[in-house]
Write a protein that holds these residues in place. Structure first.
Motif, short mmCIF file in Angstrom:
data_model
loop_
_atom_site.label_atom_id
_atom_site.label_comp_id
_atom_site.label_asym_id
_atom_site.label_seq_id
_atom_site.Cartn_x
_atom_site.Cartn_y
_atom_site.Cartn_z
N ASP A 215 -6.85 11.70 -6.10
CA ASP A 215 -5.50 12.22 -6.27
C ASP A 215 -5.20 13.16 -5.10
O ASP A 215 -5.97 14.08 -4.83
CB ASP A 215 -5.42 12.97 -7.60
N ASP A 216 -4.12 12.88 -4.40
CA ASP A 216 -3.80 13.72 -3.24
C ASP A 216 -2.66 14.70 -3.52
O ASP A 216 -2.12 15.31 -2.61
CB ASP A 216 -3.48 12.85 -2.02
N GLY A 217 -2.30 14.81 -4.81
CA GLY A 217 -1.22 15.71 -5.18
C GLY A 217 0.15 15.04 -5.15
O GLY A 217 1.09 15.56 -5.72
N GLU A 218 0.25 13.93 -4.45
CA GLU A 218 1.52 13.19 -4.39
C GLU A 218 1.42 11.83 -5.07
O GLU A 218 2.34 11.38 -5.72
CB GLU A 218 1.97 13.02 -2.95
N VAL A 219 0.30 11.14 -4.86
CA VAL A 219 0.04 9.88 -5.56
C VAL A 219 -1.26 10.06 -6.34
O VAL A 219 -2.21 10.67 -5.84
CB VAL A 219 -0.03 8.67 -4.60
N GLU B 235 6.10 -1.08 3.49
CA GLU B 235 5.75 -0.16 4.58
C GLU B 235 5.88 1.30 4.15
O GLU B 235 5.98 2.18 5.00
CB GLU B 235 6.60 -0.46 5.80
N GLU B 236 5.88 1.54 2.87
CA GLU B 236 5.87 2.91 2.34
C GLU B 236 4.86 2.97 1.19
O GLU B 236 4.59 1.96 0.54
CB GLU B 236 7.26 3.33 1.88
N HIS B 237 4.30 4.16 0.97
CA HIS B 237 3.34 4.31 -0.11
C HIS B 237 3.97 3.90 -1.43
O HIS B 237 5.09 4.31 -1.75
CB HIS B 237 2.89 5.77 -0.24
N HIS B 238 3.26 3.09 -2.16
CA HIS B 238 3.68 2.71 -3.50
C HIS B 238 2.43 2.38 -4.31
O HIS B 238 1.36 2.16 -3.74
CB HIS B 238 4.64 1.52 -3.46
N GLY C 220 -4.56 4.81 -0.50
CA GLY C 220 -4.90 6.10 -1.08
C GLY C 220 -4.00 7.25 -0.67
O GLY C 220 -4.33 8.40 -0.91
N GLY C 221 -2.88 6.98 -0.03
CA GLY C 221 -1.99 8.05 0.42
C GLY C 221 -2.28 8.45 1.86
O GLY C 221 -3.11 7.85 2.54
N ASP C 222 -1.61 9.50 2.33
CA ASP C 222 -1.73 9.90 3.73
C ASP C 222 -3.16 10.23 4.15
O ASP C 222 -3.54 10.00 5.29
CB ASP C 222 -0.81 11.09 4.02
N ALA C 223 -3.95 10.76 3.23
CA ALA C 223 -5.33 11.11 3.55
C ALA C 223 -6.31 10.00 3.16
O ALA C 223 -7.51 10.20 3.13
CB ALA C 223 -5.72 12.40 2.83
N ILE D 178 -7.02 -3.59 -5.77
CA ILE D 178 -6.48 -2.24 -5.85
C ILE D 178 -6.38 -1.81 -7.31
O ILE D 178 -5.62 -2.40 -8.08
CB ILE D 178 -5.08 -2.18 -5.19
N PRO D 179 -7.11 -0.77 -7.71
CA PRO D 179 -6.98 -0.28 -9.08
C PRO D 179 -5.60 0.30 -9.35
O PRO D 179 -4.92 0.77 -8.42
CB PRO D 179 -8.03 0.84 -9.16
N ALA D 180 -5.19 0.28 -10.59
CA ALA D 180 -3.92 0.88 -10.98
C ALA D 180 -3.84 2.30 -10.45
O ALA D 180 -4.83 3.04 -10.48
CB ALA D 180 -3.79 0.88 -12.51
N GLY D 181 -2.68 2.67 -9.95
CA GLY D 181 -2.46 4.03 -9.47
C GLY D 181 -2.79 4.29 -8.03
O GLY D 181 -2.45 5.35 -7.50
N VAL D 182 -3.46 3.35 -7.37
CA VAL D 182 -3.87 3.57 -5.98
C VAL D 182 -2.72 3.19 -5.03
O VAL D 182 -2.25 2.05 -5.02
CB VAL D 182 -5.15 2.78 -5.63
N ALA D 183 -2.30 4.16 -4.25
CA ALA D 183 -1.21 3.95 -3.29
C ALA D 183 -1.68 3.06 -2.15
O ALA D 183 -2.84 3.11 -1.73
CB ALA D 183 -0.73 5.29 -2.75
#
Length: 166
Positions: free
Chosen positions: A12-16, A57-60, A81-84, A98-103
């Motif tokens: 969890d990166d705080g955003e996704v 082309e965007e996190h989802h 996994g987000g920006d990081a 890709i597991p559920a919830g993984v950006a």
């Protein structure tokens, strides 16, 4: 099973939210005999509702289902996994689970890049983006997504079933 298989966790990166327990799986070069066998294997192993196209082309992420993406053609760099998160270089014949919830998002690709996607039991995925208002609901939904009965590539004996244990 001589396929190189990678797995890694994203947090969890705080955003996704990503997934708190299940790793992302990458099967390198598993399909050398064409995209038709890829879609057929997914369907044979209970991953259906397939589609073909690109990657946003965007996190989802999808909070209500896991997803498999098989590279039918071309190549791409995907951020998971987000920006990081982790950058992956995907080539034709590779499969990403890709597991559920993984950006995830596409950073760049060849002009001919195309994937086939599918979901366990043909689930209909929702589409979540960075939205604090949906975060708590998404985390709750992610925790309730069951582990699939079969690996999308190898079926009942696949590595996914050994790695995806709650």
């Amino acid at each position: 099973m001589d396929t190189p298989i990678q797995s890694f966790y994203v947090h969890d990166d705080g955003e996704v939210p990503n997934h708190p327990e299940l790793p992302v799986m990458v099967y390198k070069g598993v399909f050398q005999d064409g995209a038709l066998s890829m879609e057929a294997a997914f369907k044979r192993h209970g991953w259906s509702g397939s589609w073909s196209g690109g990657i946003y082309e965007e996190h989802h992420y999808h909070s209500n289902t896991h997803e498999v993406l098989g590279v039918k053609a071309g190549s791409a760099t995907v951020l998971v996994g987000g920006d990081a998160g982790q950058r992956l270089e995907l080539l034709e014949g590779d499969v990403l689970v890709i597991p559920a919830g993984v950006a995830h998002k596409k950073l760049e690709s060849s002009f001919d890049f195309e994937v086939t996607g599918a979901y366990p039991n043909g689930a209909s995925p929702n589409l979540r983006k960075r939205d604090p208002a949906q975060r708590a609901q998404s985390i709750s939904e992610i925790q309730n997504v069951p582990i699939p009965d079969q690996d999308p590539v190898f079926g009942e004996e696949g590595p996914l079933l050994h790695k995806w244990v709650k």
